[in-house]
Design an enzyme around this catalytic site. Structure first.
Site, PDB file in Angstrom:
ATOM      1  NE  ARG A  96      30.110  36.504  34.611  1.00 30.37           N
ATOM      2  CZ  ARG A  96      30.610  36.440  34.167  1.00 30.37           C
ATOM      3  NH1 ARG A  96      30.991  38.028  33.164  1.00 30.37           N
ATOM      4  NH2 ARG A  96      31.217  35.698  32.823  1.00 30.37           N
ATOM      5  CG  HIS A 143      28.347  42.254  30.236  1.00 31.61           C
ATOM      6  ND1 HIS A 143      27.893  40.537  31.036  1.00 31.61           N
ATOM      7  CD2 HIS A 143      29.865  41.534  29.988  1.00 31.61           C
ATOM      8  CE1 HIS A 143      28.484  39.813  31.890  1.00 31.61           C
ATOM      9  NE2 HIS A 143      29.708  40.020  31.257  1.00 31.61           N
TER      10      HIS A 143
HETATM   11  P1  NAP Z   1      40.167  33.415  37.947  1.00 31.56           P
HETATM   12  O1  NAP Z   1      41.332  33.493  37.540  1.00 31.56           O
HETATM   13  O2  NAP Z   1      39.191  32.354  37.983  1.00 31.56           O
HETATM   14  O3  NAP Z   1      40.066  33.876  39.493  1.00 31.56           O
HETATM   15  C1  NAP Z   1      39.136  34.758  40.851  1.00 31.56           C
HETATM   16  C2  NAP Z   1      40.006  35.146  41.147  1.00 31.56           C
HETATM   17  O4  NAP Z   1      38.849  35.209  42.811  1.00 31.56           O
HETATM   18  C3  NAP Z   1      40.527  34.342  42.535  1.00 31.56           C
HETATM   19  O5  NAP Z   1      42.043  35.085  43.251  1.00 31.56           O
HETATM   20  C4  NAP Z   1      40.115  33.751  43.459  1.00 31.56           C
HETATM   21  O6  NAP Z   1      41.008  33.113  44.412  1.00 31.56           O
HETATM   22  C5  NAP Z   1      39.385  33.958  43.989  1.00 31.56           C
HETATM   23  N1  NAP Z   1      38.104  33.846  44.512  1.00 31.56           N
HETATM   24  C6  NAP Z   1      36.883  33.156  43.522  1.00 31.56           C
HETATM   25  N2  NAP Z   1      35.752  32.766  44.665  1.00 31.56           N
HETATM   26  C7  NAP Z   1      36.482  33.654  45.909  1.00 31.56           C
HETATM   27  C8  NAP Z   1      35.586  33.475  47.464  1.00 31.56           C
HETATM   28  N3  NAP Z   1      34.556  33.123  47.673  1.00 31.56           N
HETATM   29  N4  NAP Z   1      36.658  34.045  48.248  1.00 31.56           N
HETATM   30  C9  NAP Z   1      37.418  34.821  48.256  1.00 31.56           C
HETATM   31  N5  NAP Z   1      38.323  34.958  46.803  1.00 31.56           N
HETATM   32  C10 NAP Z   1      37.257  34.323  45.841  1.00 31.56           C
HETATM   33  O7  NAP Z   1      38.969  34.140  37.702  1.00 31.56           O
HETATM   34  P2  NAP Z   1      39.378  35.671  36.149  1.00 31.56           P
HETATM   35  O8  NAP Z   1      39.722  34.987  35.175  1.00 31.56           O
HETATM   36  O9  NAP Z   1      39.895  36.120  37.264  1.00 31.56           O
HETATM   37  O10 NAP Z   1      37.745  35.947  35.813  1.00 31.56           O
HETATM   38  C11 NAP Z   1      36.979  36.368  37.253  1.00 31.56           C
HETATM   39  C12 NAP Z   1      35.805  36.790  36.852  1.00 31.56           C
HETATM   40  O11 NAP Z   1      35.248  37.940  36.315  1.00 31.56           O
HETATM   41  C13 NAP Z   1      34.988  35.640  35.949  1.00 31.56           C
HETATM   42  O12 NAP Z   1      34.913  34.918  36.363  1.00 31.56           O
HETATM   43  C14 NAP Z   1      33.626  36.986  35.262  1.00 31.56           C
HETATM   44  O13 NAP Z   1      32.931  36.537  36.385  1.00 31.56           O
HETATM   45  C15 NAP Z   1      34.262  38.481  35.802  1.00 31.56           C
HETATM   46  N6  NAP Z   1      34.492  38.939  34.467  1.00 31.56           N
HETATM   47  C16 NAP Z   1      33.564  39.774  34.041  1.00 31.56           C
HETATM   48  C17 NAP Z   1      33.590  40.559  32.605  1.00 31.56           C
HETATM   49  C18 NAP Z   1      33.326  41.891  32.215  1.00 31.56           C
HETATM   50  O14 NAP Z   1      33.406  41.989  31.257  1.00 31.56           O
HETATM   51  N7  NAP Z   1      32.836  42.714  32.770  1.00 31.56           N
HETATM   52  C19 NAP Z   1      34.475  40.085  31.474  1.00 31.56           C
HETATM   53  C20 NAP Z   1      35.341  39.055  31.795  1.00 31.56           C
HETATM   54  C21 NAP Z   1      35.221  38.480  33.617  1.00 31.56           C
HETATM   55  P3  NAP Z   1      42.345  32.029  44.502  1.00 31.56           P
HETATM   56  O15 NAP Z   1      42.905  32.805  43.504  1.00 31.56           O
HETATM   57  O16 NAP Z   1      42.376  32.383  46.351  1.00 31.56           O
HETATM   58  O17 NAP Z   1      41.531  30.591  43.954  1.00 31.56           O
HETATM   59  C1  GLV Z   2      32.120  38.086  29.919  1.00 33.73           C
HETATM   60  O1  GLV Z   2      31.925  38.254  30.605  1.00 33.73           O
HETATM   61  C2  GLV Z   2      33.542  36.873  30.681  1.00 33.73           C
HETATM   62  O2  GLV Z   2      33.351  36.224  30.685  1.00 33.73           O
HETATM   63  O3  GLV Z   2      33.910  36.928  29.365  1.00 33.73           O
END
Ligand code: NAP
Ligand code: GLV
Length: 307
Positions: A222, A270
């Site tokens: 983000r 994005h």
């Molecule tokens: P998720 O499944 O909730 O995974 C988040 C990961 O981050 C987990 O491994 C978590 O650790 C770790 N984490 C969170 N806070 C932390 C901290 N303070 N220190 C260390 N590790 C930490 O989320 P996701 O579905 O993979 O998505 C991740 C992010 O990608 C989204 O929240 C969004 O911001 C971004 N995203 C971007 C796009 C884009 O187009 N650019 C699209 C989709 C998503 P644990 O496993 O130990 O809980």
């Molecule tokens: C995109 O950034 C999403 O959160 O799906």
């Protein structure tokens, strides 16, 4: 069952058509055509209506994206489940984008594209993948999926998360205590962390200085996680060699922002991954059915940890 959708109208139109086939029992309403608010069971939105007090029968709020940090949790009923989007189309998009970015950085493409501008034919030595150390910040749904092809390609992979992970070919580093060890071995750092109080501003000078000199960054988390000036300084000093940046704050960047023209920054608007209408609807319906049966849904946000 009544579903209220409040997001891009185009996807709403696609969903309305698909729902007639996939879940004819569902009554699908598109914002602002709410009807009787008290009848709405499920709200699907990026931004919910400001005042939810009339939605007395709400069973869950679904984010249309993977992130759910955009909600004002103080304004939501404390016991309302908030669910982020987990669906294969969104995951595949992120796998493609980050694999592309890592390969581009690994093979020195920002430098070769600059050389092309200068009509300069000059080869540099190439490292094998096994000697390139990848560091994944955030090993959740997306981070873990992205690591799979990187391991397959032979990169030396590590992940950093709050809790330990056991993924073949990936060394797990946990929490603040192991952040330094993780960073010092990350030649290409990928950020796939959710935006929380703990991760806002995390990509800053202090962190960049702990990476090996000449490391690169892929920022797909983000916008508010990255300090723009600190990235520019790190590129200027040579501490970082290049960056692929998909998310910024603000979005879009102003026309005079230095990222637009920077030769060592690849900037995208994005688009790393987006939920795909068909597969996202299937995932949403699966969660609604789980909720109706009293089973746990996939992707429920744990409010106290912030993601
Ligand atoms: P998720 O499944 O909730 O995974 C988040 C990961 O981050 C987990 O491994 C978590 O650790 C770790 N984490 C969170 N806070 C932390 C901290 N303070 N220190 C260390 N590790 C930490 O989320 P996701 O579905 O993979 O998505 C991740 C992010 O990608 C989204 O929240 C969004 O911001 C971004 N995203 C971007 C796009 C884009 O187009 N650019 C699209 C989709 C998503 P644990 O496993 O130990 O809980
Ligand atoms: C995109 O950034 C999403 O959160 O799906």
């Amino acid at each position: 069952m009544n579903i209220l959708y409040k997001s891009e109208p185009e996807r709403g139109r696609i969903w309305a058509g698909l729902l007639a086939e996939l879940a004819p029992e569902a009554n699908f309403r598109q914002w602002p055509d709410v009807g009787e608010a008290a009848e709405i069971d499920y709200l699907v939105a990026w931004q919910p209506p400001e005042d939810l007090s009339a939605f007395t029968g709400l069973k869950a709020l679904f984010s249309v994206g993977a992130g759910a940090e955009q909600f004002d949790y103080a304004a939501l009923p404390a016991d309302l489940p908030v669910v982020r989007m987990i669906e294969p189309g969104l995951t595949s998009g992120m796998v493609e984008y980050v694999t592309f970015a890592v390969l581009g950085l690994h093979r020195d493409m920002p430098r070769y594209l600059q050389q092309q501008q200068e009509k300069k034919w000059l080869a540099h030595s190439a490292l094998p993948a096994a000697k390139r150390r990848i560091g994944m910040m955030g090993v959740g749904t997306l981070g873990e999926a992205v690591l799979q092809p990187l391991v397959q390609l032979g990169f030396d992979c590590a992940g950093w998360s709050r809790t330990p992970k056991h993924i073949s070919g990936v060394t797990s580093f946990v929490g603040e205590a192991q952040l330094d060890d993780f960073l010092t071995r990350s030649d290409i750092l990928i950020c796939l962390l959710p935006l929380t109080g703990a991760t806002e501003g995390i990509l800053n000078a202090d962190l960049f200085n702990r990476l090996p000199r000449g490391a690169s960054l892929v920022q797909v988390g983000r916008g508010k996680q990255l300090n723009h000036q600190h990235l520019l300084n790190a590129l200027e000093s040579g501490q970082l060699a290049a960056a692929v940046v998909d998310v910024t704050s603000p979005e879009p960047l102003p026309a005079d922002h230095p990222f637009w023209q920077h030769p060592a920054i690849w900037l995208t608007p994005h688009i790393a991954s987006q939920a795909q209408p068909e597969s996202a609807l299937t995932a949403l319906l699966e969660n609604i059915r789980r909720c109706e049966r009293g089973e746990p849904m996939h992707g429920v946000v744990e409010r106290e940890r912030g993601y």
